[in-house]
Write an enzyme that holds these catalytic residues in place. Structure first.
Site, PDB file in Angstrom:
ATOM      1  N   PHE A   7       0.828  -1.203   0.000  1.00 35.67           N
ATOM      2  CA  PHE A   7       0.000   0.000   0.000  1.00 35.67           C
ATOM      3  C   PHE A   7       0.864   1.256   0.000  1.00 35.67           C
ATOM      4  O   PHE A   7       1.783   1.387   0.819  1.00 35.67           O
ATOM      5  CB  PHE A   7      -0.893   0.042   1.244  1.00 35.67           C
ATOM      6  N   ASP A   8       0.522   2.178  -0.903  1.00 32.17           N
ATOM      7  CA  ASP A   8       1.037   3.536  -0.798  1.00 32.17           C
ATOM      8  C   ASP A   8       0.369   4.176   0.424  1.00 32.17           C
ATOM      9  O   ASP A   8      -0.678   3.702   0.895  1.00 32.17           O
ATOM     10  CB  ASP A   8       0.693   4.303  -2.078  1.00 32.17           C
ATOM     11  N   LEU A   9       0.945   5.240   0.959  1.00 29.01           N
ATOM     12  CA  LEU A   9       0.364   5.898   2.135  1.00 29.01           C
ATOM     13  C   LEU A   9      -0.424   7.153   1.745  1.00 29.01           C
ATOM     14  O   LEU A   9      -1.638   7.239   1.938  1.00 29.01           O
ATOM     15  CB  LEU A   9       1.469   6.258   3.134  1.00 29.01           C
ATOM     16  N   ASP A  10       0.271   8.152   1.168  1.00 30.78           N
ATOM     17  CA  ASP A  10      -0.373   9.419   0.820  1.00 30.78           C
ATOM     18  C   ASP A  10      -1.413   9.217  -0.270  1.00 30.78           C
ATOM     19  O   ASP A  10      -1.091   8.748  -1.364  1.00 30.78           O
ATOM     20  CB  ASP A  10       0.671  10.438   0.334  1.00 30.78           C
ATOM     21  N   ILE A 161      -0.741  -1.069  -4.508  1.00 25.04           N
ATOM     22  CA  ILE A 161      -1.942  -0.225  -4.498  1.00 25.04           C
ATOM     23  C   ILE A 161      -1.512   1.218  -4.269  1.00 25.04           C
ATOM     24  O   ILE A 161      -0.877   1.531  -3.258  1.00 25.04           O
ATOM     25  CB  ILE A 161      -2.909  -0.664  -3.389  1.00 25.04           C
TER      26      ILE A 161
END
Length: 456
Positions: A7-10, A161
């Site tokens: 997973f990306d965060l921002d 993602i």
């Protein structure tokens, strides 16, 4: 089948845009730029900062480095706190982590990423967290490091993602598929143009897509509903306990474990500890071939609901007491010998004495003994009444220890009073409940150690 989800965060897990754009505005202002429009600033959400300052502001690398330093000063002080989770992200992570391994792969500084995950209470779902440590200038570098930290799993089992083209392009560079989070900060058509294999318009569709890609077999509907109910109840317990210990000195990072180790949890401690172990199995990739190792049974869900009720509204002492209208009480004019016969028949050792519906004292075998000793064995006959022993009925006259508590006294308080040893190894024998905890009020209830501790 996908077993690893990066997973990306921002813009994917958290809406970090406001904190980022504010910090970019600050950095540019410090370097002499005029205030920029929101559309311009939104471009900075997602890409590596060096790329952004060079591509969007035309800065040389050395100038961009100065801008990044200013940006981080502002962001670490205030920006990172403006990072709410997207709605239902917690639910998605909770559900997916029961059947797959989750990782965060972000261009944000790793320490900042971990701080945000901790602030939002979702770090527990991720086995690996990878960010930029100064040696990973592109998203491909970050993803590559994440894959290595995961033990280089088969790339066919991994999916990335993210909400920007950089996430999709980095995934392609590393040979893995990607899901574009269209609810984030991508421009219209950006994710499709970058080549995302899948597009999720919102978090709900992302959850459905991730569960489908994980290959988890459909459990029966009842089991699914029960598992989700268990997780929802457990989250409520966690939230209640976080509030309870918010201003307390903590010994453990987990509020649930803090409560388990606290004296107050005694009535529900064993049930909560069992639920804690089940929750950990459900949340930390405890699965075989896509099937969860454990699904909570209905009695376990019921036990957790009981724990939640206890935490939200601790039981009162009066709930465990013999109610005042059912307590054997005597009046001052009753015959001593008749009262003693009733006590012998019912196995009572202490009987409250009431006068005009007010507490008058306690009659016990000790009262009779002290009366007889005082009178050298004389003075007790079939007509002797309770009031003739009035000098031996007051609470302070008894060898036994009695206490009075108000109607709103907590169960855990009276439990502690019964367990506490006093002088000469004495313990409290009986606790009487009145409206305000005063002895000259109507008796509302009576407690013995057996009522509270389950022992005589």
């Amino acid at each position: 089948m996908k077993k690893y989800f990066l997973f990306d965060l921002d813009g994917t897990l958290c809406d970090t845009g406001p904190g980022i754009t504010e910090s970019v505005q600050y950095a540019l202002a410090e370097m002499g730029w005029r205030p920029q429009k929101e559309d311009f600033l939104r471009q900075f959400v997602g890409p590596p900062l060096m790329n952004s300052f060079r591509d969007f502001c035309g800065m040389e690398e050395s100038t961009a480095a100065k801008a990044i330093k200013l940006y981080r000063e502002r962001y670490n002080a205030a920006g990172l706190y403006k990072s709410p989770l997207y709605p239902n992200i917690d639910r998605l992570l909770s559900r997916l982590s029961s059947c797959a391994t989750l990782c965060v792969a972000t261009s944000k500084r790793e320490e900042g990423a971990r701080k945000i995950l901790g602030l939002r209470g979702i770090e527990k779902y991720f086995t690996v967290v990878v960010g930029d440590d100064g040696t990973r200038p592109t998203k491909a570098h970050v993803i590559d490091k994440a894959l290595r930290d995961l033990g280089d799993p088969p790339i066919s089992e991994v999916v990335m993602i993210g909400d920007r083209s950089y996430d999709i392009e980095g995934a392609k560079y590393c040979g893995i598929e990607s899901i574009g989070a269209a609810y984030g900060y991508a421009r219209p058509g950006e994710l499709e143009s970058a080549g995302a294999e899948y597009i999720a318009e919102d978090v709900a569709s992302l959850e459905r897509l991730c569960v489908a890609l994980s290959g988890a077999k459909e459990r029966d509907r009842e089991g699914q509903d029960r598992s989700q109910l268990f997780l929802d109840l457990y989250k409520q317990v966690e939230d209640e306990l976080e509030d309870k210990f918010r201003n307390s000195r903590r010994h453990y990072s987990s509020a649930v474990y803090e409560f388990i180790k606290d004296y107050e949890s005694a009535p529900v401690r064993d049930k909560l500890d069992i639920c804690r172990h089940i929750r950990n199995l459900m949340a930390h990739s405890a699965n075989m071939d896509g099937e969860p190792v454990v699904v909570p049974s209905q009695p376990v869900v019921d036990a957790l609901r009981e724990v939640l009720d206890f935490v939200k509204k601790p039981p009162l002492a009066i709930d465990y007491a013999t109610r005042g209208d059912r307590v054997l009480k005597v009046g001052p004019n009753q015959k001593v010998l008749r009262v003693m016969e009733l006590m012998e028949k019912n196995g009572y050792s202490h009987v409250p004495v009431m006068k005009d519906d007010r507490f008058y004292g306690v009659f016990s075998s000790g009262s009779v003994m002290r009366y007889l000793l005082k009178n050298r064995g004389r003075g007790l006959n079939p007509d002797t009444t309770i009031k003739e022993l009035r000098g031996y009925l007051a609470v302070e006259e008894h060898v036994e220890n009695y206490e009075f508590v108000p109607a709103n006294a907590a169960y855990i308080y009276v439990r502690s009073r019964f367990e506490q040893v006093r002088a000469r190894n004495k313990r409290v024998s009986v606790i009487f409940i009145t409206r305000d905890g005063k002895p000259d009020q109507p008796l509302l209830g009576m407690l013995t150690p057996w009522d509270v501790l389950g022992e005589n």
